[in-house]
Motif scaffolding. Structure first.
Motif, PDB file in Angstrom:
ATOM      1  N   THR A 130       0.789  -1.221   0.000  1.00 14.40           N
ATOM      2  CA  THR A 130       0.000   0.000   0.000  1.00 14.40           C
ATOM      3  C   THR A 130       0.828   1.281   0.000  1.00 14.40           C
ATOM      4  N   SER A 131       0.268   2.275  -0.627  1.00 17.72           N
ATOM      5  CA  SER A 131       0.702   3.656  -0.468  1.00 17.72           C
ATOM      6  C   SER A 131      -0.423   4.367   0.281  1.00 17.72           C
ATOM      7  N   PHE A 132      -0.152   5.556   0.812  1.00 15.56           N
ATOM      8  CA  PHE A 132      -1.231   6.387   1.335  1.00 15.56           C
ATOM      9  C   PHE A 132      -0.868   7.841   1.096  1.00 15.56           C
ATOM     10  N   HIS A 133      -1.894   8.662   0.921  1.00 19.15           N
ATOM     11  CA  HIS A 133      -1.668  10.022   0.428  1.00 19.15           C
ATOM     12  C   HIS A 133      -2.395  11.085   1.234  1.00 19.15           C
ATOM     13  N   SER A 134      -2.909  10.724   2.392  1.00 23.11           N
ATOM     14  CA  SER A 134      -3.573  11.704   3.251  1.00 23.11           C
ATOM     15  C   SER A 134      -3.707  11.120   4.644  1.00 23.11           C
ATOM     16  N   THR A 135      -3.967  11.994   5.614  1.00 20.59           N
ATOM     17  CA  THR A 135      -4.191  11.528   6.978  1.00 20.59           C
ATOM     18  C   THR A 135      -5.421  10.640   7.044  1.00 20.59           C
ATOM     19  N   ASP A 136      -6.469  11.000   6.294  1.00 19.41           N
ATOM     20  CA  ASP A 136      -7.690  10.186   6.303  1.00 19.41           C
ATOM     21  C   ASP A 136      -7.416   8.772   5.816  1.00 19.41           C
ATOM     22  N   TYR A 150       3.988  -3.307  10.028  1.00 23.84           N
ATOM     23  CA  TYR A 150       3.378  -3.829   8.814  1.00 23.84           C
ATOM     24  C   TYR A 150       4.099  -3.258   7.597  1.00 23.84           C
ATOM     25  N   TRP A 151       4.462  -4.121   6.647  1.00 24.00           N
ATOM     26  CA  TRP A 151       5.125  -3.637   5.437  1.00 24.00           C
ATOM     27  C   TRP A 151       4.185  -2.765   4.611  1.00 24.00           C
ATOM     28  N   THR A 152       4.738  -1.680   4.077  1.00 25.83           N
ATOM     29  CA  THR A 152       4.055  -0.830   3.112  1.00 25.83           C
ATOM     30  C   THR A 152       4.918  -0.768   1.852  1.00 25.83           C
ATOM     31  N   GLY A 185      19.203   3.282   8.355  1.00 21.73           N
ATOM     32  CA  GLY A 185      18.258   2.171   8.443  1.00 21.73           C
ATOM     33  C   GLY A 185      18.053   1.473   7.114  1.00 21.73           C
ATOM     34  N   ALA A 186      16.919   0.788   7.014  1.00 24.00           N
ATOM     35  CA  ALA A 186      16.623  -0.027   5.841  1.00 24.00           C
ATOM     36  C   ALA A 186      16.119   0.835   4.693  1.00 24.00           C
ATOM     37  N   SER A 187      16.156   0.271   3.486  1.00 26.85           N
ATOM     38  CA  SER A 187      15.707   0.982   2.291  1.00 26.85           C
ATOM     39  C   SER A 187      14.221   0.744   2.015  1.00 26.85           C
ATOM     40  N   CYS A 188      13.525   0.067   2.914  1.00 29.17           N
ATOM     41  CA  CYS A 188      12.078  -0.111   2.798  1.00 29.17           C
ATOM     42  C   CYS A 188      11.455   0.308   4.127  1.00 29.17           C
ATOM     43  N   ALA A 189      10.194   0.709   4.078  1.00 30.40           N
ATOM     44  CA  ALA A 189       9.562   1.278   5.268  1.00 30.40           C
ATOM     45  C   ALA A 189       8.311   0.504   5.649  1.00 30.40           C
ATOM     46  N   ASN A 190       8.057   0.482   6.943  1.00 29.68           N
ATOM     47  CA  ASN A 190       6.866  -0.176   7.470  1.00 29.68           C
ATOM     48  C   ASN A 190       6.036   0.804   8.280  1.00 29.68           C
TER      49      ASN A 190
END
Length: 224
Positions: A130-136, A150-152, A185-190
């Protein structure tokens, strides 16, 4: 040497391992049962299989690693039989048939995987990490999850200086956990969620860490 894991005779010559990789037994018997620990093997260059006490199922490992081995002794006497040799073809489980937590436009396979495998899993089942683009949008996700990591689909390809979404959407919104991102840190984010504390993105776990992945359906495959 590990005393918790044991070599078994399952191996592959496919390098690296893929979702449709063919596995073989060293005794040439039919492969009609593979209870992978995480439903699928690790998608990398680990071409030999192990079993162990610390998990329920098989896992693939580097063939040069040191483990004890489980050996199967043939019977002392071979009894002739007219029954044909089994030719059962093993059909691996479809990863998309396993239990999924689904909500809104998202699904979470109920197995833990490293970041690369989680992305391939999401794509196989009709989405992306997943990506996300707003607080909502972020809150929609967080409200369905328990505390944990959780992996994103957020990753960096320039030593954590800038970040991108794996689904190709614009990185136009960020919500990092305090102290992140960590350039060491790592090159991927959770997505990191802790009870009674702020939540946000973090890049402290290594990308090979096994976590649940948050998948977002492609717009043409949103579940209703």
């Amino acid at each position: 040497m590990s005393y918790n894991n044991f070599w078994i005779g399952l191996y592959t010559t496919d390098n690296p391992v893929q979702l449709n990789t063919t596995w073989q037994w060293t005794d040439n018997t039919a492969v009609n049962y593979i209870p992978w620990y995480n439903v699928i093997p690790s998608l990398d260059k680990k071409l030999c299989a192990i079993s162990g006490y610390n998990y329920n199922g098989f896992s693939n490992a580097d063939c040069t690693a040191s483990y004890l081995a489980v050996c199967k002794q043939p019977p002392l006497e071979t009894i002739p039989t007219s029954n044909p040799v089994s030719t059962t073809t093993f059909k691996p489980i479809n990863p998309c048939d396993i239990s999924m937590q689904t909500f809104s436009n998202y699904f979470i396979p109920q197995v833990k995987m490293n970041w690369t495998t989680a992305e391939e899993y999401c794509e196989l089942c009709g989405g992306y990490l997943t990506s996300f683009h707003s607080t909502d949008e972020l809150n929609t996700i967080v409200n369905y999850l328990n505390a944990g990591n959780y992996w994103t689909g957020l990753y960096s390809d320039n030593n954590e200086r800038t970040w991108k979404w794996k689904d190709g959407t614009t990185y136009d919104f960020s919500y990092w956990y305090p102290g992140n991102p960590n350039q060491a840190g790592a090159s991927c984010a959770n997505l990191k969620i802790i009870d009674y504390n702020p939540y946000g993105m973090a890049n402290t776990p290594n990308c090979s860490t096994s976590l649940y992945g948050i998948c977002k359906y492609r717009q043409t495959e949103i579940m209703t």
